[in-house]
Design an enzyme around this catalytic site. Structure first.
Site, PDB file in Angstrom:
ATOM      1  N   THR A 223     -11.516  -3.394  -9.232  1.00 13.99           N
ATOM      2  CA  THR A 223     -12.376  -4.360  -9.921  1.00 13.99           C
ATOM      3  C   THR A 223     -11.652  -4.908 -11.145  1.00 13.99           C
ATOM      4  O   THR A 223     -11.688  -6.107 -11.430  1.00 13.99           O
ATOM      5  CB  THR A 223     -13.698  -3.692 -10.345  1.00 13.99           C
ATOM      6  OG1 THR A 223     -14.399  -3.264  -9.184  1.00 13.99           O
ATOM      7  CG2 THR A 223     -14.567  -4.642 -11.143  1.00 13.99           C
ATOM      8  N   HIS A 226      -8.970  -7.520 -10.271  1.00 10.23           N
ATOM      9  CA  HIS A 226      -9.625  -8.807 -10.014  1.00 10.23           C
ATOM     10  C   HIS A 226      -9.995  -9.498 -11.332  1.00 10.23           C
ATOM     11  O   HIS A 226      -9.692 -10.688 -11.526  1.00 10.23           O
ATOM     12  CB  HIS A 226     -10.873  -8.531  -9.166  1.00 10.23           C
ATOM     13  CG  HIS A 226     -11.693  -9.727  -8.816  1.00 10.23           C
ATOM     14  ND1 HIS A 226     -11.643 -10.327  -7.583  1.00 10.23           N
ATOM     15  CD2 HIS A 226     -12.611 -10.432  -9.541  1.00 10.23           C
ATOM     16  CE1 HIS A 226     -12.502 -11.338  -7.549  1.00 10.23           C
ATOM     17  NE2 HIS A 226     -13.094 -11.429  -8.734  1.00 10.23           N
ATOM     18  N   GLU A 227     -10.618  -8.758 -12.254  1.00 13.91           N
ATOM     19  CA  GLU A 227     -11.092  -9.366 -13.503  1.00 13.91           C
ATOM     20  C   GLU A 227      -9.940  -9.761 -14.425  1.00 13.91           C
ATOM     21  O   GLU A 227     -10.007 -10.790 -15.102  1.00 13.91           O
ATOM     22  CB  GLU A 227     -12.049  -8.417 -14.224  1.00 13.91           C
ATOM     23  CG  GLU A 227     -13.292  -8.022 -13.427  1.00 13.91           C
ATOM     24  CD  GLU A 227     -14.140  -9.202 -12.986  1.00 13.91           C
ATOM     25  OE1 GLU A 227     -13.956 -10.316 -13.513  1.00 13.91           O
ATOM     26  OE2 GLU A 227     -14.978  -9.019 -12.092  1.00 13.91           O
ATOM     27  N   ASP A 303     -13.188  -9.192  -0.476  1.00 10.14           N
ATOM     28  CA  ASP A 303     -13.026  -8.301   0.670  1.00 10.14           C
ATOM     29  C   ASP A 303     -12.536  -6.929   0.226  1.00 10.14           C
ATOM     30  O   ASP A 303     -11.915  -6.768  -0.825  1.00 10.14           O
ATOM     31  CB  ASP A 303     -12.066  -8.936   1.674  1.00 10.14           C
ATOM     32  CG  ASP A 303     -12.646 -10.207   2.275  1.00 10.14           C
ATOM     33  OD1 ASP A 303     -13.486 -10.088   3.182  1.00 10.14           O
ATOM     34  OD2 ASP A 303     -12.287 -11.303   1.822  1.00 10.14           O
TER      35      ASP A 303
END
Length: 707
Positions: A223, A226-227, A303
């Protein structure tokens, strides 16, 4: 639509995401849309122009230079009395995941499919926890803050702790994140695009159970990968759907094929767009000459089999570092020296920062509180606790249990030290020890808030953000005063304020009930104010839910009041009755708590709060006669009530957050009956509140356990 028109209407960058997302766990698009809407026209245009330049440089392939950039990081751990206060090992593990993913050192690079492997990139960006804080002091790169804002967090947590974003990448770890407007499902993180909004809020917010792979984590730790991609300028791979040309629509990166919408699985045959070969520039042609499958392995998708950034994404991120002065300084050699992250920096022993957790803050006389040393920043070689009025009064243990035998408020101090220095933390009136004897022993008690001294002596007010329950003469149902909470101008969601009653001896009270008058109006349909009512017979050490009022069930006037709500007369109040027979009968030391959780709504007033014994049969005491079975229930719940004595017209099943998860309006034939069957098999296992509304408007509540 051409390049510049897209950016002259910045909401279009984000709006497609809002339509497509069903269970979006990343709230970056919604958050940045809010930021754009809050900016002035000139600020918006400046941000747009700089981002245009970033993508222009990236699309020409000019940004990737072979230099490895180091990013100093500070992690702000926002916890609730150590719930979520994750270990330094877990924090470092999260940094490890970032470095492996950004340097393409992750163990699953072999899962990148052949068609995309030539474009999978080492971003040449790495991350280091800061070793020097903004004042040049030794640090582990971690700050720990105890705050209830760790739940349903948004931007409000950032003001609790922040280091200059031109010197540190700020990461805020929290227990949970509130869903933004347009979002659904559980939010795991959100980030701020460079140049959007104030730099004092730049960085990322992430749930602590999605950081790293150890400790509280139940994820792969990506996560944060991604951030951070968002922090350095990347859009989602499904941004803007299929678009029309890879360099100026969609995510504006040509070696990440367009994706029609967000997807959540790992379907290797997935191919949602057919225009993958459209676009490219003369200096940087589109790498795909024909239609290809979706790049589900990209970190900027949703995904679950992600394992790569692309070369084009590397160019965007490195271009952001060069085009935004704030980011250029962040990775500069001078800043690495200033933050202790430069190559060859000799790690120093840091002075410890005194910190602790305690088990309870409210207990009965003779009760105990357990304290745990959670000091950080450097190992402590000595430790000294001080507990005036407690037994024992001092200790040097890392965990200690203290007994308090006399009612009153008590403070404590923890001193820790090593060869680098000493740190001390004291808390005044930390523990409230309450009498085992009830404040009031009577079959009836009523508080109309006319006596200031009585309120100040017996009632407790708990506030976390400055606002608090207080006496007012603005309105009253009885007399001249009531108690109210000024919520009208509140701009922050989920602030919690508590009003706690005196204690009552109900051991000899027949069929007790809690009754009160409330005045409240919603601002709009989106208002989400919530009031929970609890009871405790452990002096507030533990609380149990008694009832929940929210939305229409809380309001005392119909329609919306957009202005500062003050009830005009008694007609704008309503009475709420809650039976206590099933919960606190025979208990000799019972108190109640009114917990108001702001949902950006309006003011609330309370008056005539009473605890009484029922002398006759009415609807409120019939709650004790209603039988709900089986309980626990798996599928079919039966609600049985006395014929002709009570009539129900509406049922609602609520979770403990106050959210209605099932609702049913009864037909006239059911209202006249003596039992109702309700299929609750669709509910997840857990504890719920069955709220039953009578034809006369009273609300009755029963607890139901679903297996």
């Amino acid at each position: 639509m051409n390049f510049k028109i897209l950016f002259l209407t910045p909401v279009l960058i984000i709006a497609p995401f809002l339509v497509q997302a069903q269970t979006n766990w990343c709230a970056t698009d919604q958050y940045n849309e809010e930021l754009l809407n809050s900016m002035s026209a000139s600020e918006r245009q400046q941000a747009i122009n700089t981002r245009n330049k970033v993508f222009e440089i990236a699309s020409n392939g000019q940004a990737k230079s072979g230099t490895v950039y180091t990013v100093p990081v500070v992690v702000h751990v926002i916890h609730d009395n150590c719930d979520g206060n994750i270990s330094l090992d877990q924090i470092r593990d999260g940094i490890r995941i970032l470095n492996e993913d950004f340097r393409r050192l992750n163990s699953d690079t072999g899962n990148t499919r052949t068609v995309f492997k030539p474009y999978a990139a080492d971003i040449e960006i790495q991350f280091e926890l800061a070793r020097l804080d903004p004042n040049g002091n030794c640090t582990e790169g971690v700050v720990r803050i105890n705050s209830p804002l760790t739940y349903n967090a948004r931007n409000n947590v950032k003001s609790l702790s922040y280091w200059n974003s031109s010197k540190y990448l700020n990461v805020w770890l929290v227990n949970s994140i509130e869903s933004f407007s347009g979002g659904t499902g559980i939010t795991l993180g959100f980030a701020q695009f460079p140049g959007f909004g104030n730099w004092s809020t730049f960085g990322l917010v992430c749930r602590n159970d999605y950081w790293g792979t150890i400790g509280t984590s139940n994820s792969d730790g990506r996560t944060a990968t991604h951030e951070v991609g968002h922090c350095f300028g990347l859009y989602h791979t499904f941004q803007g759907s299929c678009g029309s040309s890879c360099q100026n629509t969609g995510d504006r990166v040509c070696d990440t094929p367009p994706t029609f919408e967000d997807t959540y699985g790992c379907v290797t045959t997935q191919n949602t767009c057919s225009n993958d070969a459209n676009g490219g520039t003369q200096s940087k042609p589109n790498p795909f000459s024909s239609n290809v499958v979706d790049q589900i392995e990209n970190y900027m998708s949703y995904d679950r089999c992600t394992n790569m950034f692309s070369t084009g994404q590397a160019n965007v991120m490195r271009s952001s570092l060069s085009q935004f002065n704030q980011l250029s300084n962040l990775v500069s050699s001078a800043n690495l020296v200033a933050t202790g992250t430069s190559p060859g920096y000799q790690v120093q022993l840091c002075k410890p920062t005194s910190d602790y957790c305690q088990e309870n803050v409210s207990i009965c006389e003779g009760g105990s509180v357990t304290y745990v040393d959670r000091s950080y920043n450097g190992p402590a070689s000595t430790r000294n606790w001080s507990f005036p009025g407690g037994s024992p009064a001092t200790s040097s243990d890392s965990m200690v249990t203290i007994t308090y035998n006399t009612a009153g408020s008590y403070s404590m101090t923890l001193n820790v030290s090593n060869s680098k220095g000493t740190s001390s933390k004291s808390s005044n009136n930390l523990v409230k020890v309450l009498s085992q004897t009830a404040d009031f022993i009577s079959w009836k008690y009523q508080e109309s808030f006319e006596d200031d001294a009585n309120f100040n002596t017996y009632w407790q007010v708990v506030s976390n953000e400055g606002r608090k329950w207080e006496l007012t003469d603005k309105a009253a149902y009885t007399g001249k005063q009531s108690v109210y909470l000024f919520n009208y101008i509140n701009s922050v969601n989920d602030l919690t304020d508590e009003l706690i009653t005196p204690s009552y001896d109900l051991s000899a009270v027949l069929q007790p009930k809690l009754s009160f008058k409330v005045a409240y109006a919603r601002k709009s349909a989106s208002t989400a104010d919530l009031m929970r009512i609890y009871y405790s017979y452990t002096c507030g050490q533990t609380w149990n839910i008694l009832g929940i009022q929210n939305g229409i069930s809380l309001e005392s006037v119909s329609g919306f009041r957009s202005q500062d709500f003050i009830p005009a007369d008694q007609s704008e109040w309503k009475e709420v009755n809650l039976s206590l027979s099933s919960f606190v009968s025979s208990k000799d030391n019972v108190r109640f708590k009114f917990e108001f959780i702001s949902g950006l709504g309006n003011n609330i007033f309370l008056d005539d709060i009473s605890v009484v014994s029922l002398t006759g049969i009415d609807e409120s005491d019939l709650e004790s006669l209603i039988d709900v079975y089986p309980n626990p229930v798996t599928e079919l719940l039966t609600i049985q009530f006395p014929d002709q004595k009570i009539r129900l017209n509406q049922l609602a099943m609520m979770d403990l957050s106050g959210r209605i998860v099932m609702q049913r309006f009864l037909k006239s034939s059911e209202v006249e009956g003596t039992n109702i069957s309700w299929d609750v098999s669709s509910l997840k296992p857990g504890l719920y509140l069955l709220q039953m509304k009578t034809t006369s408007g009273s609300l009755l509540v029963k607890k139901v356990m679903v297996k």
